[in-house]
Design a protein around this motif. Structure first.
Motif, PDB file in Angstrom:
ATOM      1  N   CYS A 141      46.611  40.917 -85.204  1.00 61.02           N
ATOM      2  CA  CYS A 141      47.208  40.415 -86.520  1.00 61.02           C
ATOM      3  C   CYS A 141      47.042  41.157 -87.705  1.00 61.02           C
ATOM      4  O   CYS A 141      46.119  41.480 -87.952  1.00 61.02           O
ATOM      5  CB  CYS A 141      46.580  38.906 -86.268  1.00 61.02           C
ATOM      6  SG  CYS A 141      44.683  39.073 -86.906  1.00 61.02           S
TER       7      CYS A 141
ATOM      8  N   LEU B  67      45.805  41.226 -90.723  1.00 58.62           N
ATOM      9  CA  LEU B  67      44.974  40.722 -91.953  1.00 58.62           C
ATOM     10  C   LEU B  67      45.052  41.422 -93.145  1.00 58.62           C
ATOM     11  O   LEU B  67      45.175  42.693 -93.074  1.00 58.62           O
ATOM     12  CB  LEU B  67      43.581  40.600 -91.264  1.00 58.62           C
ATOM     13  CG  LEU B  67      43.202  39.524 -90.287  1.00 58.62           C
ATOM     14  CD1 LEU B  67      41.706  39.634 -89.935  1.00 58.62           C
ATOM     15  CD2 LEU B  67      43.471  38.094 -90.747  1.00 58.62           C
TER      16      LEU B  67
ATOM     17  N   VAL C 262      35.302  35.604 -98.390  1.00 62.52           N
ATOM     18  CA  VAL C 262      35.361  35.903 -96.760  1.00 62.52           C
ATOM     19  C   VAL C 262      34.191  35.548 -96.037  1.00 62.52           C
ATOM     20  O   VAL C 262      32.982  35.589 -96.538  1.00 62.52           O
ATOM     21  CB  VAL C 262      35.953  37.469 -96.376  1.00 62.52           C
ATOM     22  CG1 VAL C 262      37.233  37.667 -96.855  1.00 62.52           C
ATOM     23  CG2 VAL C 262      35.080  38.233 -96.948  1.00 62.52           C
TER      24      VAL C 262
ATOM     25  N   LYS D  64      31.041  38.571 -89.828  1.00 63.77           N
ATOM     26  CA  LYS D  64      30.868  38.294 -88.499  1.00 63.77           C
ATOM     27  C   LYS D  64      29.470  38.641 -88.142  1.00 63.77           C
ATOM     28  O   LYS D  64      29.164  40.093 -88.461  1.00 63.77           O
ATOM     29  CB  LYS D  64      31.853  38.732 -87.465  1.00 63.77           C
ATOM     30  CG  LYS D  64      31.763  38.388 -85.971  1.00 63.77           C
ATOM     31  CD  LYS D  64      32.589  39.178 -85.112  1.00 63.77           C
ATOM     32  CE  LYS D  64      33.926  38.859 -85.147  1.00 63.77           C
ATOM     33  NZ  LYS D  64      34.792  39.619 -84.177  1.00 63.77           N
TER      34      LYS D  64
ATOM     35  N   TYR E 296      29.539  33.435 -87.802  1.00 65.43           N
ATOM     36  CA  TYR E 296      29.953  33.956 -89.319  1.00 65.43           C
ATOM     37  C   TYR E 296      28.765  33.520 -90.325  1.00 65.43           C
ATOM     38  O   TYR E 296      28.347  32.597 -90.232  1.00 65.43           O
ATOM     39  CB  TYR E 296      31.341  33.536 -89.712  1.00 65.43           C
ATOM     40  CG  TYR E 296      32.333  33.951 -88.788  1.00 65.43           C
ATOM     41  CD1 TYR E 296      33.072  35.378 -88.911  1.00 65.43           C
ATOM     42  CD2 TYR E 296      32.778  33.479 -87.677  1.00 65.43           C
ATOM     43  CE1 TYR E 296      33.733  35.755 -88.030  1.00 65.43           C
ATOM     44  CE2 TYR E 296      33.768  33.801 -86.925  1.00 65.43           C
ATOM     45  CZ  TYR E 296      34.229  35.065 -86.932  1.00 65.43           C
ATOM     46  OH  TYR E 296      35.159  35.631 -86.215  1.00 65.43           O
TER      47      TYR E 296
ATOM     48  N   LEU F 114      38.176  43.759 -89.203  1.00 62.32           N
ATOM     49  CA  LEU F 114      37.844  42.859 -87.930  1.00 62.32           C
ATOM     50  C   LEU F 114      36.449  42.270 -87.922  1.00 62.32           C
ATOM     51  O   LEU F 114      36.387  41.348 -87.217  1.00 62.32           O
ATOM     52  CB  LEU F 114      37.999  43.939 -86.652  1.00 62.32           C
ATOM     53  CG  LEU F 114      39.293  44.367 -86.364  1.00 62.32           C
ATOM     54  CD1 LEU F 114      39.393  45.123 -85.141  1.00 62.32           C
ATOM     55  CD2 LEU F 114      40.580  43.314 -86.192  1.00 62.32           C
TER      56      LEU F 114
ATOM     57  N   LEU G 287      35.680  40.617 -90.671  1.00 65.26           N
ATOM     58  CA  LEU G 287      35.902  39.562 -91.718  1.00 65.26           C
ATOM     59  C   LEU G 287      36.826  38.504 -91.109  1.00 65.26           C
ATOM     60  O   LEU G 287      37.704  38.741 -90.277  1.00 65.26           O
ATOM     61  CB  LEU G 287      36.373  40.106 -93.064  1.00 65.26           C
ATOM     62  CG  LEU G 287      35.610  41.516 -93.636  1.00 65.26           C
ATOM     63  CD1 LEU G 287      36.466  41.971 -94.615  1.00 65.26           C
ATOM     64  CD2 LEU G 287      34.307  41.094 -93.811  1.00 65.26           C
ATOM     65  N   LYS G 288      36.456  37.264 -91.909  1.00 63.84           N
ATOM     66  CA  LYS G 288      37.521  36.152 -91.378  1.00 63.84           C
ATOM     67  C   LYS G 288      37.845  35.492 -92.647  1.00 63.84           C
ATOM     68  O   LYS G 288      36.734  35.371 -93.672  1.00 63.84           O
ATOM     69  CB  LYS G 288      36.543  35.317 -90.473  1.00 63.84           C
ATOM     70  CG  LYS G 288      37.492  34.108 -89.996  1.00 63.84           C
ATOM     71  CD  LYS G 288      36.520  33.274 -88.952  1.00 63.84           C
ATOM     72  CE  LYS G 288      37.324  32.138 -88.461  1.00 63.84           C
ATOM     73  NZ  LYS G 288      36.663  31.244 -87.501  1.00 63.84           N
ATOM     74  N   LYS G 289      38.893  34.921 -92.943  1.00 62.23           N
ATOM     75  CA  LYS G 289      39.268  33.973 -94.004  1.00 62.23           C
ATOM     76  C   LYS G 289      38.179  32.960 -94.270  1.00 62.23           C
ATOM     77  O   LYS G 289      37.959  32.148 -93.301  1.00 62.23           O
ATOM     78  CB  LYS G 289      40.599  33.552 -93.899  1.00 62.23           C
ATOM     79  CG  LYS G 289      41.645  33.935 -95.039  1.00 62.23           C
ATOM     80  CD  LYS G 289      42.820  33.471 -95.039  1.00 62.23           C
ATOM     81  CE  LYS G 289      43.859  34.526 -95.407  1.00 62.23           C
ATOM     82  NZ  LYS G 289      43.862  34.952 -96.458  1.00 62.23           N
ATOM     83  N   TYR G 290      37.800  32.584 -95.409  1.00 64.06           N
ATOM     84  CA  TYR G 290      36.863  31.323 -95.647  1.00 64.06           C
ATOM     85  C   TYR G 290      37.530  30.154 -95.858  1.00 64.06           C
ATOM     86  O   TYR G 290      38.515  30.162 -96.778  1.00 64.06           O
ATOM     87  CB  TYR G 290      35.892  31.898 -96.912  1.00 64.06           C
ATOM     88  CG  TYR G 290      35.118  30.766 -97.218  1.00 64.06           C
ATOM     89  CD1 TYR G 290      33.978  30.265 -96.354  1.00 64.06           C
ATOM     90  CD2 TYR G 290      35.206  30.325 -98.413  1.00 64.06           C
ATOM     91  CE1 TYR G 290      33.151  29.273 -96.718  1.00 64.06           C
ATOM     92  CE2 TYR G 290      34.422  29.087 -98.711  1.00 64.06           C
ATOM     93  CZ  TYR G 290      33.589  28.495 -97.956  1.00 64.06           C
ATOM     94  OH  TYR G 290      32.664  27.793 -98.421  1.00 64.06           O
ATOM     95  N   HIS G 291      37.248  29.003 -95.105  1.00 61.85           N
ATOM     96  CA  HIS G 291      37.897  27.699 -95.405  1.00 61.85           C
ATOM     97  C   HIS G 291      36.777  26.889 -95.699  1.00 61.85           C
ATOM     98  O   HIS G 291      35.720  26.814 -94.800  1.00 61.85           O
ATOM     99  CB  HIS G 291      38.643  27.150 -94.037  1.00 61.85           C
ATOM    100  CG  HIS G 291      39.881  28.079 -93.941  1.00 61.85           C
ATOM    101  ND1 HIS G 291      40.963  28.432 -94.717  1.00 61.85           N
ATOM    102  CD2 HIS G 291      39.954  28.942 -92.913  1.00 61.85           C
ATOM    103  CE1 HIS G 291      41.689  28.987 -94.009  1.00 61.85           C
ATOM    104  NE2 HIS G 291      41.384  29.587 -92.833  1.00 61.85           N
TER     105      HIS G 291
ATOM    106  N   HIS H 223      31.012  26.351 -88.175  1.00 62.72           N
ATOM    107  CA  HIS H 223      30.656  27.367 -87.497  1.00 62.72           C
ATOM    108  C   HIS H 223      29.949  28.439 -88.475  1.00 62.72           C
ATOM    109  O   HIS H 223      29.700  29.523 -87.961  1.00 62.72           O
ATOM    110  CB  HIS H 223      31.894  28.111 -87.037  1.00 62.72           C
ATOM    111  CG  HIS H 223      33.041  28.352 -87.903  1.00 62.72           C
ATOM    112  ND1 HIS H 223      33.761  27.389 -88.384  1.00 62.72           N
ATOM    113  CD2 HIS H 223      33.251  29.445 -88.495  1.00 62.72           C
ATOM    114  CE1 HIS H 223      34.711  28.099 -89.458  1.00 62.72           C
ATOM    115  NE2 HIS H 223      34.330  29.205 -89.563  1.00 62.72           N
TER     116      HIS H 223
END
Length: 195
Positions: free
Chosen positions: A52, A54, A62, A65, A85, A118, A120-124, A129
Motif C-alpha cells: 500500500c 503509505l 505515527v 511497530k 505499536y 513499514l 510505521l502506522k498512522k496514529y488514530h 493496541h
C-alpha cells in the motif's frame, strides 16, 4: 521440464551437428527466458497488490511497530505473536522515499531515530493496541519480552497415558480477554515468581 532436458532434449534423441544445433539451442534458451520473464511478471503483480502506498507528512504523529518476544511460544494461538505499536511519535523529517526520522523521547535514546515506512502506522486516537512507550523495556532492535503477571485459572487435560496440567496466564500489557493457556511445567520453569 528439467534444465538439462530443456537445453538438450531427450537423452536418446539423435542430434544434428552444426548451425542447426546452435539455432535449436538458441531457440530453447529464448523460450526459457520468456517463461522466466512471465513468471517474474506474475510474481511482481502479486507483490504489488500487497503493497500500500503509505506517505506521512512532517509533523504528523505515527505509531512505531515493536516485536513482542515471548518466553513461551506456542504456535496456533491467535494474537499471541501479533505486532504491537508504541507511540505516538512525531515525524521530524522525511529521509528519501521510504524512511522517516522520528522525535523519540529520552528513554529511547539508544534506539536509532530513522525508520522504514513499514515500521510505521498512522496514529488514530484511542487505540487499545497501542502500548505506552515508557512502560516497555525495549532493546536496540525494538524487541521486548512479554511476561505473565498472574495465573487466572488451572485445568488438567487427561490423555490416554498421561495428564497435562495447564494454567491460564494473563500477560503484561494484554487485557484479560487475551489470556492464554500454557503448560504448567513450562511456566514454572520460566516464571517461578508467579506461582
Amino acid at each position: 521440464m528439467a534444465p538439462c532436458e530443456a537445453l538438450y532434449g531427450d537423452a536418446f534423441e539423435v542430434r544434428p551437428w552444426g548451425t542447426h544445433l546452435l539455432r535449436e539451442s538458441l531457440d530453447k534458451v529464448k523460450l526459457i527466458q520468456d517463461r522466466l520473464f512471465m513468471s517474474k511478471s506474475r510474481q511482481k503483480i502479486y507483490a504489488d497488490q500487497k503493497v500500500c502506498n503509505l506517505e506521512f507528512m512532517v509533523g504528523e504523529r505515527v505509531l512505531l511497530k515493536v516485536l513482542p518476544m515471548k518466553g513461551v511460544m506456542i504456535f496456533g494461538k491467535k494474537g499471541k505473536l501479533s505486532p504491537r505499536y508504541i507511540g505516538p511519535f512525531e515525524i521530524v523529517k522525511r529521509i528519501g522515499e521510504v524512511a522517516y526520522e522520528l522525535a523519540l523521547q529520552p528513554g529511547l535514546s539508544d534506539v536509532h531515530p530513522i525508520f522504514h515506512i513499514l515500521m510505521l502506522k498512522k496514529y488514530h486516537q484511542g487505540g487499545a493496541h497501542v502500548i505506552q512507550w515508557d512502560s516497555v523495556l525495549l532493546d536496540q532492535n525494538l524487541i521486548f519480552e512479554e511476561e505473565p503477571i498472574t495465573i487466572l485459572d488451572r485445568q488438567i487435560r487427561k490423555l490416554r497415558s498421561k495428564e497435562i496440567a495447564s494454567v491460564k496466564a494473563q500477560w503484561k500489557h494484554r487485557p484479560v480477554e487475551k489470556a492464554t493457556w500454557e503448560t504448567e511445567s513450562n511456566m514454572r520453569s520460566k516464571y517461578p515468581q508467579i506461582f
